[in-house]
Design a protein around this motif. Structure first.
Motif, PDB file in Angstrom:
ATOM      1  N   THR A 122       0.810  -1.226   0.000  1.00  0.00           N
ATOM      2  CA  THR A 122       0.000   0.000   0.000  1.00  0.00           C
ATOM      3  C   THR A 122       0.837   1.266   0.000  1.00  0.00           C
ATOM      4  O   THR A 122       0.317   2.347  -0.261  1.00  0.00           O
ATOM      5  N   GLN A 123       2.119   1.150   0.312  1.00  0.00           N
ATOM      6  CA  GLN A 123       2.980   2.327   0.456  1.00  0.00           C
ATOM      7  C   GLN A 123       3.872   2.462  -0.774  1.00  0.00           C
ATOM      8  O   GLN A 123       4.552   1.502  -1.166  1.00  0.00           O
ATOM      9  N   PHE A 124       3.848   3.664  -1.363  1.00  0.00           N
ATOM     10  CA  PHE A 124       4.566   3.894  -2.610  1.00  0.00           C
ATOM     11  C   PHE A 124       5.582   5.005  -2.455  1.00  0.00           C
ATOM     12  O   PHE A 124       5.397   5.936  -1.681  1.00  0.00           O
ATOM     13  N   ASP A 125       6.630   4.889  -3.218  1.00  0.00           N
ATOM     14  CA  ASP A 125       7.647   5.916  -3.378  1.00  0.00           C
ATOM     15  C   ASP A 125       7.559   6.356  -4.834  1.00  0.00           C
ATOM     16  O   ASP A 125       6.606   5.984  -5.535  1.00  0.00           O
ATOM     17  N   VAL A 126       8.519   7.124  -5.303  1.00  0.00           N
ATOM     18  CA  VAL A 126       8.593   7.460  -6.723  1.00  0.00           C
ATOM     19  C   VAL A 126       9.966   7.033  -7.238  1.00  0.00           C
ATOM     20  O   VAL A 126      10.954   7.077  -6.510  1.00  0.00           O
ATOM     21  N   ASP A 127      10.009   6.622  -8.493  1.00  0.00           N
ATOM     22  CA  ASP A 127      11.279   6.231  -9.095  1.00  0.00           C
ATOM     23  C   ASP A 127      12.040   7.461  -9.570  1.00  0.00           C
ATOM     24  O   ASP A 127      11.602   8.599  -9.345  1.00  0.00           O
ATOM     25  N   GLU A 128      13.168   7.253 -10.227  1.00  0.00           N
ATOM     26  CA  GLU A 128      14.021   8.367 -10.639  1.00  0.00           C
ATOM     27  C   GLU A 128      13.341   9.313 -11.620  1.00  0.00           C
ATOM     28  O   GLU A 128      13.753  10.454 -11.779  1.00  0.00           O
ATOM     29  N   ASN A 129      12.263   8.844 -12.266  1.00  0.00           N
ATOM     30  CA  ASN A 129      11.522   9.689 -13.204  1.00  0.00           C
ATOM     31  C   ASN A 129      10.242  10.266 -12.601  1.00  0.00           C
ATOM     32  O   ASN A 129       9.432  10.864 -13.300  1.00  0.00           O
ATOM     33  N   TRP A 182       7.743   8.479 -11.212  1.00  0.00           N
ATOM     34  CA  TRP A 182       6.585   7.587 -11.330  1.00  0.00           C
ATOM     35  C   TRP A 182       6.437   6.748 -10.067  1.00  0.00           C
ATOM     36  O   TRP A 182       7.438   6.389  -9.435  1.00  0.00           O
ATOM     37  N   PRO A 183       5.196   6.419  -9.691  1.00  0.00           N
ATOM     38  CA  PRO A 183       4.988   5.640  -8.464  1.00  0.00           C
ATOM     39  C   PRO A 183       5.576   4.233  -8.575  1.00  0.00           C
ATOM     40  O   PRO A 183       5.493   3.592  -9.627  1.00  0.00           O
ATOM     41  N   THR A 184       6.154   3.807  -7.475  1.00  0.00           N
ATOM     42  CA  THR A 184       6.693   2.458  -7.366  1.00  0.00           C
ATOM     43  C   THR A 184       6.520   2.003  -5.916  1.00  0.00           C
ATOM     44  O   THR A 184       6.759   2.792  -4.992  1.00  0.00           O
ATOM     45  N   PRO A 185       6.059   0.787  -5.708  1.00  0.00           N
ATOM     46  CA  PRO A 185       5.847   0.359  -4.319  1.00  0.00           C
ATOM     47  C   PRO A 185       7.171   0.194  -3.570  1.00  0.00           C
ATOM     48  O   PRO A 185       8.174  -0.204  -4.153  1.00  0.00           O
ATOM     49  N   PHE A 186       7.133   0.540  -2.287  1.00  0.00           N
ATOM     50  CA  PHE A 186       8.260   0.206  -1.426  1.00  0.00           C
ATOM     51  C   PHE A 186       8.394  -1.322  -1.428  1.00  0.00           C
ATOM     52  O   PHE A 186       7.442  -2.035  -1.770  1.00  0.00           O
ATOM     53  N   PRO A 187       9.539  -1.855  -1.023  1.00  0.00           N
ATOM     54  CA  PRO A 187       9.737  -3.309  -1.036  1.00  0.00           C
ATOM     55  C   PRO A 187       8.608  -4.055  -0.313  1.00  0.00           C
ATOM     56  O   PRO A 187       8.071  -3.587   0.695  1.00  0.00           O
ATOM     57  N   ILE A 188       8.267  -5.214  -0.878  1.00  0.00           N
ATOM     58  CA  ILE A 188       7.167  -6.029  -0.366  1.00  0.00           C
ATOM     59  C   ILE A 188       7.702  -7.399   0.031  1.00  0.00           C
ATOM     60  O   ILE A 188       8.384  -8.058  -0.754  1.00  0.00           O
ATOM     61  N   MET A 241      -2.422   4.665  -9.687  1.00  0.00           N
ATOM     62  CA  MET A 241      -1.504   5.712  -9.241  1.00  0.00           C
ATOM     63  C   MET A 241      -0.724   6.302 -10.418  1.00  0.00           C
ATOM     64  O   MET A 241      -0.487   7.506 -10.462  1.00  0.00           O
ATOM     65  N   THR A 242      -0.358   5.464 -11.370  1.00  0.00           N
ATOM     66  CA  THR A 242       0.344   5.952 -12.562  1.00  0.00           C
ATOM     67  C   THR A 242      -0.571   6.872 -13.360  1.00  0.00           C
ATOM     68  O   THR A 242      -0.133   7.928 -13.837  1.00  0.00           O
ATOM     69  N   GLU A 243      -1.839   6.507 -13.472  1.00  0.00           N
ATOM     70  CA  GLU A 243      -2.793   7.357 -14.191  1.00  0.00           C
ATOM     71  C   GLU A 243      -2.988   8.692 -13.478  1.00  0.00           C
ATOM     72  O   GLU A 243      -3.066   9.745 -14.121  1.00  0.00           O
TER      73      GLU A 243
END
Length: 178
Positions: free
Chosen positions: A126-133, A135-141, A166-168
């Motif tokens: 449920t917890q997301f960070d953003v990548d180098e660009n 864009w949303p990316t989930p924290f490790p699962i 989230m990307t949309e």
């Protein structure tokens, strides 16, 4: 149902969301550090939620109704200055979910937040960070191969569906800026 308690919890969250919007509108958020006004409000709300829990147990749907139960969860979710309290709330939410007195997604979000803030992999994604660009990316699962099964048990859509949502949202946000 305890209407006074319900009203108080909803008012706490209304103030939280109002301040958050004011800080965004003024350009003070986002910020690299915890905004002092936001931190002060979150700590005040957490203190009051502790008192409520001490007197009534977790304020679930049976005690305060659905909207105020969600408000209680959000106060716990925003109690980032007190990780120990957040972890205690996870246990209380586990019991409340077992009694069907709160929505399961509340447990998923709070438990994942506690784990990610502690540097541990999350269970539900449920917890997301953003990548180098950006864009949303989930924290490790933890055990990511079965994350969608765990998500489904608590009423969440698949991780892939959530990531697409989230990307949309980010696409729309970027389109509004340009």
């Amino acid at each position: 149902m305890n209407q006074n308690l319900a009203d108080e919890l909803v008012t706490m969250v209304t103030k939280d969301q109002r301040l958050l919007q004011q800080l965004f509108d003024s350009g003070e958020l986002p910020s690299e550090s915890y905004h002092p006004r936001m931190q002060s409000l979150h700590e005040h709300n957490a203190s009051r939620l502790k008192e409520i829990i001490g007197g009534h147990g977790w304020p679930g749907i049976s005690l305060v109704g659905e909207e105020a139960a969600k408000a209680a969860w959000l106060v716990a979710q925003h109690s980032v200055s007190d990780h120990e309290f957040m972890a205690e709330c996870v246990g209380l939410l586990e019991d409340a979910v077992a009694r069907e007195d709160v929505a399961g997604w509340q447990l998923a979000f709070l438990q994942d937040r506690v784990r990610t803030l502690s540097g541990k992999p999350q269970h539900y994604g449920t917890q997301f960070d953003v990548d180098e660009n950006g864009w949303p990316t989930p924290f490790p699962i933890e055990d990511s191969t079965t994350v969608n099964e765990r998500r489904a048990l608590l009423g969440l859509n698949s991780l892939e569906e959530r990531l697409e949502q989230m990307t949309e949202q980010e696409r729309k946000r970027r389109a509004n800026i340009e």
